[in-house]
Motif scaffolding. Structure first.
Motif, PDB file in Angstrom:
ATOM      1  N   THR A  92       1.434  12.263  -9.215  1.00 29.70           N
ATOM      2  CA  THR A  92       0.464  13.435  -8.991  1.00 29.70           C
ATOM      3  C   THR A  92       1.223  14.796  -9.168  1.00 29.70           C
ATOM      4  O   THR A  92       0.632  15.603  -9.632  1.00 29.70           O
ATOM      5  CB  THR A  92      -0.267  13.418  -7.735  1.00 29.70           C
ATOM      6  OG1 THR A  92      -0.993  11.986  -7.703  1.00 29.70           O
ATOM      7  CG2 THR A  92      -1.162  14.365  -7.480  1.00 29.70           C
ATOM      8  N   SER A 128       0.548   8.072   7.991  1.00 34.15           N
ATOM      9  CA  SER A 128      -0.083   7.298   9.122  1.00 34.15           C
ATOM     10  C   SER A 128       0.452   6.002   9.052  1.00 34.15           C
ATOM     11  O   SER A 128       0.678   5.172   9.744  1.00 34.15           O
ATOM     12  CB  SER A 128      -1.564   7.531   9.058  1.00 34.15           C
ATOM     13  OG  SER A 128      -2.148   6.634   8.325  1.00 34.15           O
ATOM     14  N   LEU A 129       0.360   5.477   7.717  1.00 34.03           N
ATOM     15  CA  LEU A 129       1.055   4.160   7.299  1.00 34.03           C
ATOM     16  C   LEU A 129       2.315   3.680   7.974  1.00 34.03           C
ATOM     17  O   LEU A 129       2.636   2.816   8.535  1.00 34.03           O
ATOM     18  CB  LEU A 129       1.237   3.856   5.957  1.00 34.03           C
ATOM     19  CG  LEU A 129      -0.040   3.284   5.080  1.00 34.03           C
ATOM     20  CD1 LEU A 129       0.306   2.886   3.644  1.00 34.03           C
ATOM     21  CD2 LEU A 129      -0.520   1.976   5.735  1.00 34.03           C
ATOM     22  N   GLN A 167       2.326   1.816  -3.608  1.00 32.35           N
ATOM     23  CA  GLN A 167       1.376   2.509  -4.417  1.00 32.35           C
ATOM     24  C   GLN A 167       1.198   3.908  -3.950  1.00 32.35           C
ATOM     25  O   GLN A 167       1.150   4.488  -5.027  1.00 32.35           O
ATOM     26  CB  GLN A 167       0.016   1.433  -4.355  1.00 32.35           C
ATOM     27  CG  GLN A 167       0.020   0.372  -4.833  1.00 32.35           C
ATOM     28  CD  GLN A 167       0.214   0.153  -6.454  1.00 32.35           C
ATOM     29  OE1 GLN A 167      -0.021   1.095  -7.070  1.00 32.35           O
ATOM     30  NE2 GLN A 167       0.886  -0.933  -6.715  1.00 32.35           N
ATOM     31  N   ALA A 168       0.782   4.235  -2.767  1.00 32.30           N
ATOM     32  CA  ALA A 168       0.788   5.570  -2.570  1.00 32.30           C
ATOM     33  C   ALA A 168       1.673   6.333  -2.818  1.00 32.30           C
ATOM     34  O   ALA A 168       1.553   7.575  -3.282  1.00 32.30           O
ATOM     35  CB  ALA A 168       0.130   5.600  -1.149  1.00 32.30           C
ATOM     36  N   TYR A 188      -2.055  10.017   4.360  1.00 36.56           N
ATOM     37  CA  TYR A 188      -2.165   8.600   4.410  1.00 36.56           C
ATOM     38  C   TYR A 188      -0.965   7.832   4.667  1.00 36.56           C
ATOM     39  O   TYR A 188      -0.559   6.939   5.587  1.00 36.56           O
ATOM     40  CB  TYR A 188      -2.930   7.933   3.080  1.00 36.56           C
ATOM     41  CG  TYR A 188      -3.055   6.431   3.049  1.00 36.56           C
ATOM     42  CD1 TYR A 188      -3.581   5.851   3.707  1.00 36.56           C
ATOM     43  CD2 TYR A 188      -2.399   5.923   1.959  1.00 36.56           C
ATOM     44  CE1 TYR A 188      -3.714   4.355   3.763  1.00 36.56           C
ATOM     45  CE2 TYR A 188      -2.537   4.573   1.714  1.00 36.56           C
ATOM     46  CZ  TYR A 188      -3.129   3.945   2.784  1.00 36.56           C
ATOM     47  OH  TYR A 188      -2.965   2.239   2.461  1.00 36.56           O
ATOM     48  N   ILE A 203      -3.963  14.274   1.114  1.00 38.72           N
ATOM     49  CA  ILE A 203      -4.525  13.234   1.540  1.00 38.72           C
ATOM     50  C   ILE A 203      -3.568  12.022   1.389  1.00 38.72           C
ATOM     51  O   ILE A 203      -3.522  11.019   2.297  1.00 38.72           O
ATOM     52  CB  ILE A 203      -5.848  12.892   0.490  1.00 38.72           C
ATOM     53  CG1 ILE A 203      -7.045  13.864   0.764  1.00 38.72           C
ATOM     54  CG2 ILE A 203      -6.435  11.286   1.029  1.00 38.72           C
ATOM     55  CD1 ILE A 203      -8.112  13.587   0.083  1.00 38.72           C
ATOM     56  N   GLN A 204      -3.135  11.777   0.146  1.00 42.86           N
ATOM     57  CA  GLN A 204      -2.066  10.769   0.119  1.00 42.86           C
ATOM     58  C   GLN A 204      -0.670  10.892   1.022  1.00 42.86           C
ATOM     59  O   GLN A 204      -0.405   9.884   1.635  1.00 42.86           O
ATOM     60  CB  GLN A 204      -1.559  10.649  -1.448  1.00 42.86           C
ATOM     61  CG  GLN A 204      -2.805  10.097  -2.237  1.00 42.86           C
ATOM     62  CD  GLN A 204      -2.336  10.126  -3.638  1.00 42.86           C
ATOM     63  OE1 GLN A 204      -1.529  10.733  -4.087  1.00 42.86           O
ATOM     64  NE2 GLN A 204      -2.938   9.257  -4.733  1.00 42.86           N
ATOM     65  N   LEU A 264      -6.397  18.398  -7.438  1.00 38.05           N
ATOM     66  CA  LEU A 264      -5.095  17.343  -7.442  1.00 38.05           C
ATOM     67  C   LEU A 264      -4.220  17.737  -6.192  1.00 38.05           C
ATOM     68  O   LEU A 264      -3.522  16.904  -5.675  1.00 38.05           O
ATOM     69  CB  LEU A 264      -4.223  17.356  -8.659  1.00 38.05           C
ATOM     70  CG  LEU A 264      -4.993  16.560  -9.872  1.00 38.05           C
ATOM     71  CD1 LEU A 264      -4.356  17.119 -11.275  1.00 38.05           C
ATOM     72  CD2 LEU A 264      -4.951  14.981  -9.838  1.00 38.05           C
ATOM     73  N   MET A 268       0.830  -1.250  -0.141  1.00 43.30           N
ATOM     74  CA  MET A 268       0.176  -0.160   0.093  1.00 43.30           C
ATOM     75  C   MET A 268       0.841   1.335  -0.002  1.00 43.30           C
ATOM     76  O   MET A 268       0.350   2.218  -0.673  1.00 43.30           O
ATOM     77  CB  MET A 268      -1.002   0.130   1.187  1.00 43.30           C
ATOM     78  CG  MET A 268      -1.856  -1.061   1.262  1.00 43.30           C
ATOM     79  SD  MET A 268      -2.627  -1.375   0.107  1.00 43.30           S
ATOM     80  CE  MET A 268      -4.038   0.072   0.242  1.00 43.30           C
ATOM     81  N   LEU A 280      -5.651  15.925  -3.387  1.00 43.36           N
ATOM     82  CA  LEU A 280      -5.598  14.373  -3.441  1.00 43.36           C
ATOM     83  C   LEU A 280      -4.184  14.229  -2.866  1.00 43.36           C
ATOM     84  O   LEU A 280      -3.660  13.429  -2.037  1.00 43.36           O
ATOM     85  CB  LEU A 280      -5.594  14.147  -4.836  1.00 43.36           C
ATOM     86  CG  LEU A 280      -5.181  12.656  -5.201  1.00 43.36           C
ATOM     87  CD1 LEU A 280      -6.167  11.681  -4.668  1.00 43.36           C
ATOM     88  CD2 LEU A 280      -4.990  12.330  -6.631  1.00 43.36           C
ATOM     89  N   ASN A 287       4.093   6.013  -5.418  1.00 36.84           N
ATOM     90  CA  ASN A 287       4.221   6.233  -6.690  1.00 36.84           C
ATOM     91  C   ASN A 287       3.148   7.255  -7.060  1.00 36.84           C
ATOM     92  O   ASN A 287       3.437   8.051  -8.190  1.00 36.84           O
ATOM     93  CB  ASN A 287       3.951   4.835  -7.302  1.00 36.84           C
ATOM     94  CG  ASN A 287       5.313   3.985  -7.352  1.00 36.84           C
ATOM     95  OD1 ASN A 287       6.314   4.315  -6.874  1.00 36.84           O
ATOM     96  ND2 ASN A 287       5.037   2.582  -7.348  1.00 36.84           N
ATOM     97  N   SER A 288       1.745   6.857  -6.386  1.00 44.04           N
ATOM     98  CA  SER A 288       0.769   7.833  -6.865  1.00 44.04           C
ATOM     99  C   SER A 288       1.160   9.266  -6.560  1.00 44.04           C
ATOM    100  O   SER A 288       0.637  10.150  -7.281  1.00 44.04           O
ATOM    101  CB  SER A 288      -0.505   7.267  -6.014  1.00 44.04           C
ATOM    102  OG  SER A 288      -1.441   8.082  -6.199  1.00 44.04           O
TER     103      SER A 288
END
Lengths: 320, 320
Positions: B104, B195-196, B96-97, B192, B188-189, B182, B93, B185, B99-100
């Motif tokens: 972005t 927190s991960l 992915q985040a 996230y 948010i990412q 964006l 996860m 976004l 890379n996202s």
């Protein structure tokens, strides 16, 4: 006596090239209405003539004086600014919107791939079962995993996807939300382009469709320049690399550039591509000339002619 | 008598290698609880032993029978699916985040440049006066042209921008709205990921910050693999091209990869970069090992040590 006008004012010189009367312009707006001022001064002075080349040389020395530099600078700045202001023509808006659509398309693809890769950790079966990015995004935003799996006839129990908590799903959904927004942006831009074109170039739009027409104008630089191009140039517009490779190395010349995306070309068998692109470019050239000179609308007839010639089945052989 | 267990069931063979008792597994869940079934069969039969190599060879021939192929296939499929399900670890996860976020960022830059180019037809003065893309987007969404120009002390009368109608401004604003989305976004990412990481690798996060740490884990493949790397590898992670160029052509070796973005490195004078990156990689290596083996939190101390060593002014000379 000579009459001479420049951006700073209207001047009357006597035969010894001394200024005997003048009206100075306060700003560039007065310069734009100079005819009015020239008329005014002509009423006061008779038998005015234009200075010849030899006189002009001496006359211009008069303006070397520092007292004019301020007026030259200010008025010129104003004039330039107003020219820039006017340069934002519908063509320029059209080109910006077209480029923006192009980029939006690329970005949607990029983000949709990322979204799928990420989402497939959670629900791979649904992602694999849905081809269209747009539908995929809409579905995962609107429905829960169990519904989606039921929709494709799969059992949620059997899913290879991890059971993610709300905290992990949320950033994925935010990403999907953005992709969804980009699809909407694309629609807004496309309808904007379409309405711009309805005013700017209805004929060309009718012949080759909104997006292809927009790309042609973008590549040419403006509708004016597109209308000045011969059909053979329009045919290979967008295939510049292939064209120069042909001229340098003698490789095959390109048969089409942007036009390859036109439905008439795209749907035809490969060996007909060049022939159709040539006929299409021909009609676009006619249409753009009519559009630029604001002629009447015959785009539908041009298009119909092409459709009749190429899209009837079996006709490919005859006309080939 | 021999006891033998595989994915299809538990079997008892006698000394002539004939099956005398068995329990077949219905699905892969029963296979996972095989200990229970083995216990059950052990209660029925005494003096069981494991088959030796020579016996095993003959024993396995028993399973060549077609009647087993279905059970092998089904149970294996279930087992594989459940392994795939488990593979979506927090590491995955995180990657992915990360890379996202990378994508972005790139996309925001691309769209913001397009937005500015388009918007500058309308209001070039404001665009030029505002450096930050994010502030630019917020401002043009919230305020009218006149307000914006007044804010930078310019006169709307003098503006070089064209006077566009609502119809032309709307698609520009839609684009700005997307860029704004964006940016949200991205926030948010980032939170996230943060927190991960608080759960996954608090020490490494404390030493090198959320994004750099995420990139290191992404490049390494997982926290496990990062924790196995020597500090010297971590130091040049992300500079693979430069490293292989060094090994092939003898060019200078890279001093840092991803770590170049770390504030300690980025703010230091150029000649110190290698030294700081080395010390930093050293601490990251320690931190990631602690994180992987779930040790206690000492990230703040590691970071403090680095800060003391490198960020005090004038210290560069002494420690160099």
């Amino acid at each position: 006596m000579y009459l001479f006008t420049n951006i700073t004012g209207v001047f009357i010189f006597d035969n010894q090239l001394n200024v005997i009367d003048k009206i100075l312009f306060k700003d560039s707006k007065e310069y734009k209405n100079k005819a009015e001022f020239i008329q005014k001064i002509k009423e006061k002075h008779k038998s005015l003539k234009e200075p010849g080349d030899a006189d002009m040389e001496k006359l211009l020395l008069f303006f070397k004086s520092k007292s004019f530099s301020r007026a030259f600078c200010d008025n010129n700045l104003q004039l330039t600014k107003s020219c820039i202001k006017k340069s934002a023509s519908p063509d320029a808006m059209l080109i910006q919107a077209t480029n923006s659509i192009d980029e939006t398309d690329k970005i949607i693809n990029l983000l949709a791939r990322r979204l799928r890769e990420w989402y497939e950790l959670y629900n791979p079966e649904f992602s694999r079962a849905t081809q269209s990015h747009e539908k995929f995004v809409e579905d995962i935003l609107g429905k829960e995993k169990i519904e989606l799996l039921a929709g494709i006839g799969a059992d949620a129990e059997d899913s290879m996807g991890a059971d993610l908590g709300q905290k992990d799903i949320e950033p994925i959904k935010s990403l999907a939300q953005q992709v969804h927004g980009l699809y909407q942006l694309r629609n807004i831009q496309e309808s904007y382009i379409s309405s711009l074109m309805q005013d700017l170039c209805p004929n060309a739009k009718a012949v080759c469709g909104t997006l292809i027409c927009a790309k042609l104008i973008g590549r040419a630089g403006s509708l004016k320049r597109l209308s000045e191009m011969p059909a053979s140039t329009i045919q290979v517009l967008g295939a510049e690399n292939a064209l120069f490779r042909h001229m340098k190395t003698g490789a095959k010349p390109p048969r089409h550039g942007i036009l390859v995306h036109h439905p008439l070309v795209a749907k035809a068998p490969d060996r007909m591509h060049g022939k159709i692109a040539r006929a299409l470019a021909d009609k676009i050239s006619i249409a753009s000339k009519i559009d630029y000179f604001r002629g009447e609308f015959i785009g539908d007839k041009l298009r119909e002619h092409l459709d009749k010639k190429f899209s009837a089945k079996g006709n490919f052989e005859k006309s080939a």
